[in-house]
Design an enzyme around this catalytic site. Structure first.
Site, PDB file in Angstrom:
ATOM      1  N   LYS A 149      13.242   7.901  58.469  1.00  9.77           N
ATOM      2  CA  LYS A 149      12.049   7.878  57.626  1.00  9.77           C
ATOM      3  C   LYS A 149      11.704   6.426  57.376  1.00  9.77           C
ATOM      4  O   LYS A 149      12.567   5.553  57.483  1.00  9.77           O
ATOM      5  CB  LYS A 149      12.342   8.570  56.291  1.00  9.77           C
ATOM      6  CG  LYS A 149      11.125   9.052  55.562  1.00  9.77           C
ATOM      7  CD  LYS A 149      10.743  10.445  56.003  1.00  9.77           C
ATOM      8  CE  LYS A 149       9.498  10.926  55.287  1.00  9.77           C
ATOM      9  NZ  LYS A 149       9.180  12.313  55.621  1.00  9.77           N
ATOM     10  N   GLY A 151      -0.692  25.340  45.953  1.00 16.13           N
ATOM     11  CA  GLY A 151      -1.218  24.232  46.759  1.00 16.13           C
ATOM     12  C   GLY A 151      -2.194  24.732  47.811  1.00 16.13           C
ATOM     13  O   GLY A 151      -1.992  25.799  48.407  1.00 16.13           O
ATOM     14  N   GLY A 194      -3.647  22.390  50.250  1.00 14.73           N
ATOM     15  CA  GLY A 194      -3.871  21.242  51.119  1.00 14.73           C
ATOM     16  C   GLY A 194      -3.546  21.641  52.543  1.00 14.73           C
ATOM     17  O   GLY A 194      -3.732  22.801  52.936  1.00 14.73           O
ATOM     18  N   ASN A 195      -3.021  20.709  53.316  1.00 19.43           N
ATOM     19  CA  ASN A 195      -2.736  20.982  54.720  1.00 19.43           C
ATOM     20  C   ASN A 195      -1.844  22.225  54.888  1.00 19.43           C
ATOM     21  O   ASN A 195      -2.162  23.122  55.659  1.00 19.43           O
ATOM     22  CB  ASN A 195      -2.088  19.737  55.336  1.00 19.43           C
ATOM     23  CG  ASN A 195      -1.803  19.901  56.813  1.00 19.43           C
ATOM     24  OD1 ASN A 195      -0.861  20.598  57.178  1.00 19.43           O
ATOM     25  ND2 ASN A 195      -2.605  19.309  57.670  1.00 19.43           N
ATOM     26  N   VAL A 196      -0.748  22.277  54.150  1.00 18.38           N
ATOM     27  CA  VAL A 196       0.191  23.393  54.324  1.00 18.38           C
ATOM     28  C   VAL A 196      -0.362  24.676  53.688  1.00 18.38           C
ATOM     29  O   VAL A 196      -0.454  25.726  54.338  1.00 18.38           O
ATOM     30  CB  VAL A 196       1.579  23.037  53.736  1.00 18.38           C
ATOM     31  CG1 VAL A 196       2.549  24.207  53.898  1.00 18.38           C
ATOM     32  CG2 VAL A 196       2.150  21.792  54.410  1.00 18.38           C
ATOM     33  N   GLY A 197      -0.751  24.589  52.410  1.00 17.10           N
ATOM     34  CA  GLY A 197      -1.188  25.774  51.669  1.00 17.10           C
ATOM     35  C   GLY A 197      -2.409  26.457  52.284  1.00 17.10           C
ATOM     36  O   GLY A 197      -2.487  27.690  52.352  1.00 17.10           O
TER      37      GLY A 197
HETATM   38  P1  NAD Z   1      -1.738  17.818  50.914  1.00 17.24           P
HETATM   39  O1  NAD Z   1      -1.862  16.515  50.231  1.00 17.24           O
HETATM   40  O2  NAD Z   1      -2.581  18.129  52.093  1.00 17.24           O
HETATM   41  O3  NAD Z   1      -2.000  19.002  49.854  1.00 17.24           O
HETATM   42  C1  NAD Z   1      -1.361  19.075  48.620  1.00 17.24           C
HETATM   43  C2  NAD Z   1      -2.036  20.162  47.793  1.00 17.24           C
HETATM   44  O4  NAD Z   1      -1.309  20.308  46.588  1.00 17.24           O
HETATM   45  C3  NAD Z   1      -3.471  19.851  47.391  1.00 17.24           C
HETATM   46  O5  NAD Z   1      -4.230  21.044  47.497  1.00 17.24           O
HETATM   47  C4  NAD Z   1      -3.350  19.472  45.913  1.00 17.24           C
HETATM   48  O6  NAD Z   1      -4.518  19.770  45.173  1.00 17.24           O
HETATM   49  C5  NAD Z   1      -2.231  20.389  45.522  1.00 17.24           C
HETATM   50  N1  NAD Z   1      -1.547  20.045  44.282  1.00 17.24           N
HETATM   51  C6  NAD Z   1      -1.247  18.827  43.764  1.00 17.24           C
HETATM   52  N2  NAD Z   1      -0.637  18.976  42.571  1.00 17.24           N
HETATM   53  C7  NAD Z   1      -0.548  20.311  42.359  1.00 17.24           C
HETATM   54  C8  NAD Z   1      -0.011  21.120  41.327  1.00 17.24           C
HETATM   55  N3  NAD Z   1       0.552  20.578  40.259  1.00 17.24           N
HETATM   56  N4  NAD Z   1      -0.079  22.463  41.454  1.00 17.24           N
HETATM   57  C9  NAD Z   1      -0.662  23.044  42.522  1.00 17.24           C
HETATM   58  N5  NAD Z   1      -1.172  22.340  43.533  1.00 17.24           N
HETATM   59  C10 NAD Z   1      -1.121  20.991  43.442  1.00 17.24           C
HETATM   60  O7  NAD Z   1      -0.184  17.960  51.238  1.00 17.24           O
HETATM   61  P2  NAD Z   1       0.480  18.858  52.368  1.00 17.24           P
HETATM   62  O8  NAD Z   1       0.525  18.091  53.634  1.00 17.24           O
HETATM   63  O9  NAD Z   1      -0.130  20.211  52.328  1.00 17.24           O
HETATM   64  O10 NAD Z   1       1.977  18.907  51.835  1.00 17.24           O
HETATM   65  C11 NAD Z   1       2.377  19.804  50.808  1.00 17.24           C
HETATM   66  C12 NAD Z   1       3.893  19.830  50.735  1.00 17.24           C
HETATM   67  O11 NAD Z   1       4.424  20.240  51.991  1.00 17.24           O
HETATM   68  C13 NAD Z   1       4.570  18.481  50.443  1.00 17.24           C
HETATM   69  O12 NAD Z   1       5.765  18.767  49.731  1.00 17.24           O
HETATM   70  C14 NAD Z   1       4.936  17.963  51.813  1.00 17.24           C
HETATM   71  O13 NAD Z   1       6.013  17.060  51.766  1.00 17.24           O
HETATM   72  C15 NAD Z   1       5.345  19.262  52.467  1.00 17.24           C
HETATM   73  N6  NAD Z   1       5.306  19.218  53.926  1.00 17.24           N
HETATM   74  C16 NAD Z   1       4.151  18.945  54.595  1.00 17.24           C
HETATM   75  C17 NAD Z   1       4.146  18.919  55.978  1.00 17.24           C
HETATM   76  C18 NAD Z   1       2.871  18.684  56.752  1.00 17.24           C
HETATM   77  O14 NAD Z   1       2.920  18.722  57.990  1.00 17.24           O
HETATM   78  N7  NAD Z   1       1.743  18.473  56.120  1.00 17.24           N
HETATM   79  C19 NAD Z   1       5.338  19.139  56.693  1.00 17.24           C
HETATM   80  C20 NAD Z   1       6.508  19.439  55.987  1.00 17.24           C
HETATM   81  C21 NAD Z   1       6.471  19.465  54.600  1.00 17.24           C
END
Ligand code: NAD
Length: 368
Positions: A73, A178, A180-183
């Protein structure tokens, strides 16, 4: 403080470029299976200890996904919101040049906090090797994370876990923390599979509707208003109340430490799939397990992103990426849940044992 043990970390590189003011670190935790894989995080507070913990998590994630990668990392110290795009590019380029000696031979970058496909393009160009980073734009032969590989994998982990817990996905009620990308992608694939989305949250709050939220309408609402809470006809709750929702399944996809020990008795779901990283500590997972709530560990469920990175690394296509994510996540989720049931222990315990065994199989310099 960094903990050194039988696995690593093997190398910690601390770089500084006086002209641009770039300060950064790379922690190469373990390269037993191949070059260390892990994202670059850009935050004002990133430090070696944090990067080392994340690098170790990547060692387990790559081993669990049976990829020829080790764990690593990196971090660049900067406040993304306070600097211009030009300055950000300058810092990333200085970082890429500073770590050329170990990348891509021992370290392959990817996006993490405040990093996306364009940044990976800048990094790879400055490094000189397209193999130095994954998650690059499509125009550079990349498979950007924006394709939704992680959410797709989390969906398959949910599908397998539901089957294991005798929950029919097409009749299940689901809460997603959530959007974002994952949700976003998890919610999409789950609703396409027939599950009913009763609650979806973002940083502004929870959109709750017992009769179900329509995914398209939810996505449009988020796009148009910036928050799922503006969904017409829903009940809005504070973000933390996602834990109080009654549903069959909760998928976490946002913040770390979402579930605390004090929440365990409040939770009314049958299973939790950890799409986000460290949504709770292992002790809390064990408390939930004692309440017979199935928890699919993060590094099993959310490995879709790193699997996609591997497909990009070997110049595979988008189609091959989705096929590999589905295959690996399905197999490993089933393996972990079956073994955990047999051994009567929380899934994380089994998953850790599997990952350690896989690292040791490949690692000639680890202490057994
Ligand atoms: P992102 O920034 O695209 O989305 C994050 C989402 O969380 C947003 O919709 C934001 O509004 C929401 N959020 C923030 N605070 C919040 C709260 N208190 N309650 C509810 N929602 C809230 O991030 P992402 O890429 O979707 O990543 C989300 C998680 O998944 C992180 O823990 C990240 O480390 C993990 N992750 C992501 C990936 C990836 O490929 N994107 C891979 C492995 C793990």
């Amino acid at each position: 403080m960094v903990d050194y043990d039988e696995f690593g970390p093997e190398k910690i590189i601390d770089v500084y470029h006086p002209k641009s003011g770039m300060r950064g670190f790379v922690v190469i935790d373990n390269t037993g299976a191949g070059p260390g894989k892990g994202g670059i995080r850009m935050t004002p507070t990133v430090n070696i200890d944090e990067v080392a913990r994340l690098a170790r998590a990547m060692t387990w994630k790559c081993a669990m996904a049976e990829l020829p990668f080790g764990g690593a990392k990196s971090g660049i110290v900067a406040d993304d919101k306070q600097i211009s795009r030009e300055k950000k590019k300058e810092l990333i380029e200085a970082f890429a040049e500073a770590i050329e000696i170990i990348s891509p031979t021992m370290y392959i970058a990817a996006p993490d906090m405040n990093m996306a496909e364009e940044e990976m393009g800048w990094f790879a160009k400055a490094n000189g090797s397209m193999n130095s980073a994954t998650g690059k734009p499509k125009s550079m032969g990349g498979l950007p994370h924006e394709l939704g590989s992680t959410g797709f994998g989390v969906y398959h982990a949910t599908r397998v876990a539901a089957e294991h817990a005798n929950i029919k996905l097409e009749k299940a009620t689901v809460a997603v923390e959530g959007f974002g990308n994952v949700g976003w992608f998890v919610a999409k694939f789950l609703s396409e599979a027939g599950a009913k989305l009763v609650a979806v949250s973002d940083s502004k709050g929870v959109a709750y509707k017992k009769e179900g939220l329509d995914f398209r309408q939810l996505a449009e609402t988020k796009e148009a208003t910036g928050s799922v809470t503006k969904y017409k006809g829903c009940t809005t709750l504070p973000p933390g109340d996602i834990l109080k929702v009654t549903a069959d399944i909760l998928v976490t996809a946002a913040i770390p430490d979402l579930v605390k020990a004090g929440d365990v008795d409040v939770i009314k779901v049958k299973m939790i799939v950890e799409g986000s990283n460290i949504p709770m500590i292992p002790d809390v997972e064990e408390m939930l397990w004692k309440r017979r709530i199935l928890v699919v560990p993060d590094f099993v469920a959310n490995a879709g992103g790193v699997i996609s990175s591997y497909v990009e690394y070997i110049n595979g296509s988008e189609k091959e990426m989705f096929a590999m994510v589905e295959k690996k996540i399905t197999r490993n989720t089933a393996l972990v849940l079956t073994q955990a049931e047999k051994k009567k222990c929380p899934p994380r315990e089994t998953a850790m044992a599997v990952a350690k065994e896989r690292v040791l199989e490949k690692c000639t310099f680890c202490r057994v």
